[in-house]
Design an enzyme around this catalytic site. Structure first.
Site, PDB file in Angstrom:
ATOM      1  N   ASP A   1      -1.721  13.100  -3.835  1.00  0.00           N
ATOM      2  CA  ASP A   1      -1.031  11.948  -4.407  1.00  0.00           C
ATOM      3  C   ASP A   1      -1.912  11.183  -5.389  1.00  0.00           C
ATOM      4  O   ASP A   1      -3.108  11.429  -5.499  1.00  0.00           O
ATOM      5  CB  ASP A   1      -0.554  10.998  -3.296  1.00  0.00           C
ATOM      6  CG  ASP A   1      -1.576  10.832  -2.163  1.00  0.00           C
ATOM      7  OD1 ASP A   1      -2.784  10.967  -2.435  1.00  0.00           O
ATOM      8  OD2 ASP A   1      -1.171  10.578  -1.021  1.00  0.00           O
TER       9      ASP A   1
ATOM     10  N   ASN B   1       1.135   4.681  11.006  1.00  0.00           N
ATOM     11  CA  ASN B   1       2.569   4.875  11.273  1.00  0.00           C
ATOM     12  C   ASN B   1       2.973   6.348  11.175  1.00  0.00           C
ATOM     13  O   ASN B   1       4.155   6.673  11.161  1.00  0.00           O
ATOM     14  CB  ASN B   1       3.415   4.025  10.320  1.00  0.00           C
ATOM     15  CG  ASN B   1       3.271   4.456   8.862  1.00  0.00           C
ATOM     16  OD1 ASN B   1       2.466   5.336   8.542  1.00  0.00           O
ATOM     17  ND2 ASN B   1       4.033   3.847   7.973  1.00  0.00           N
TER      18      ASN B   1
ATOM     19  N   HIS C   1       2.254   8.420   8.615  1.00  0.00           N
ATOM     20  CA  HIS C   1       2.516   8.972   7.277  1.00  0.00           C
ATOM     21  C   HIS C   1       1.458  10.008   6.891  1.00  0.00           C
ATOM     22  O   HIS C   1       0.306   9.909   7.290  1.00  0.00           O
ATOM     23  CB  HIS C   1       2.661   7.874   6.214  1.00  0.00           C
ATOM     24  CG  HIS C   1       1.389   7.199   5.798  1.00  0.00           C
ATOM     25  ND1 HIS C   1       1.178   5.851   5.942  1.00  0.00           N
ATOM     26  CD2 HIS C   1       0.259   7.669   5.212  1.00  0.00           C
ATOM     27  CE1 HIS C   1      -0.009   5.523   5.472  1.00  0.00           C
ATOM     28  NE2 HIS C   1      -0.593   6.619   5.031  1.00  0.00           N
TER      29      HIS C   1
ATOM     30  N   GLU D   1       6.250   8.150   3.884  1.00  0.00           N
ATOM     31  CA  GLU D   1       6.421   7.142   4.927  1.00  0.00           C
ATOM     32  C   GLU D   1       7.524   7.569   5.900  1.00  0.00           C
ATOM     33  O   GLU D   1       8.304   8.483   5.600  1.00  0.00           O
ATOM     34  CB  GLU D   1       6.773   5.789   4.287  1.00  0.00           C
ATOM     35  CG  GLU D   1       5.696   5.220   3.359  1.00  0.00           C
ATOM     36  CD  GLU D   1       4.454   4.706   4.091  1.00  0.00           C
ATOM     37  OE1 GLU D   1       4.487   4.589   5.325  1.00  0.00           O
ATOM     38  OE2 GLU D   1       3.447   4.422   3.410  1.00  0.00           O
TER      39      GLU D   1
END
EC number: 3.5.99.6
Length: 235
Positions: free
Chosen positions: A62, A128, A130, A135
């Site tokens: 990314d 979380n 990801h 996400e």
């Protein structure tokens, strides 16, 4: 899924280096790379090794939208500092976050990933769950896409920037489908903050609400983690 418990990030980096050497001996030509603190020690071990990447290709997960590659907060800059300047690859691909036409850049990068599927993909994981900037709620079939960063991600990145308006609000990320395309995956996780995400990734229900759980669908995943990150595993 194989789990290797290590004392700390230094040992984790050494273990990953040995796994990388095995993959290279088997003919791996393309590495999928990640940024952040989790793989940093791994890159340090690579830099100190005698490995040569001049015939290798790398693809990164990314990049932030709106940052030039020479910006110290860009992922291209991070990769140059931690790996590429010391160990040049034949080709090193990251999404271009400064592209004028972001949709065209997403399509270009996705095509590039089709042409250069990773033999080994490196991952970290968020608290979380990801992976990349995928996400909770991201489709497991997702391809390269433009991501609106969550308020919590924007807030946690704010410390790296002088002004709040300078903090990126979007990124271009490989999709979960792209990540699962890799032949092999190594995921690093350190610290108790990652324990819940790791428990869900390894033993939880396979659900798009926990992106890491997609890795249960992959045939060759190694998780390198410390005791704290593994503390909520039942088995």
């Amino acid at each position: 899924m194989k789990i290797i418990q290590v004392e700390n990030q230094v040992e984790g980096g050494k273990v990953a280096l040995e796994l990388l050497k095995e993959k290279l001996a088997q003919g791996a030509k393309t590495l999928g790379l990640a940024t952040g603190s989790s793989p940093e020690e791994f890159y340090k071990q690579i830099v100190e090794s005698d490995l040569d990447f001049s015939e290798m290709t790398s693809v990164n997960l990314d990049e932030y939208v709106g940052l030039q590659e020479e910006d110290p907060q860009s992922y291209r800059y991070f990769m140059n500092q931690h790996l590429f300047n010391q160990k040049p690859f034949k080709a090193s691909f990251l999404p271009n976050g400064a592209a004028k036409d972001l949709e065209a850049e997403v399509a270009r990068y996705n095509q590039l990933l089709t042409e250069h599927p990773a033999d080994l993909q490196i991952l970290g994981i968020g608290t979380n769950g990801h992976i990349g900037f995928n996400e909770p709620g991201t489709s497991f079939d997702s391809q390269t896409h433009l991501v609106d960063l969550t308020p919590s991600t924007i807030q946690s990145n704010a410390r790296f920037f002088d002004k709040m308006e300078d903090v990126p609000t979007q990124a271009i990320s490989m999709g979960i489908g792209n990540i699962l395309n890799a032949k092999s995956i190594i995921l690093f996780a350190y610290g108790s903050a990652k324990a819940k995400a790791i428990a869900g990734t390894v033993e939880g229900e396979v659900t798009e609400e926990l992106p890491g759980s997609a890795l249960q669908k992959h045939p060759d995943v190694v998780i390198i983690a410390d005791k704290e990150a593994l503390s909520l595993l039942k088995h």
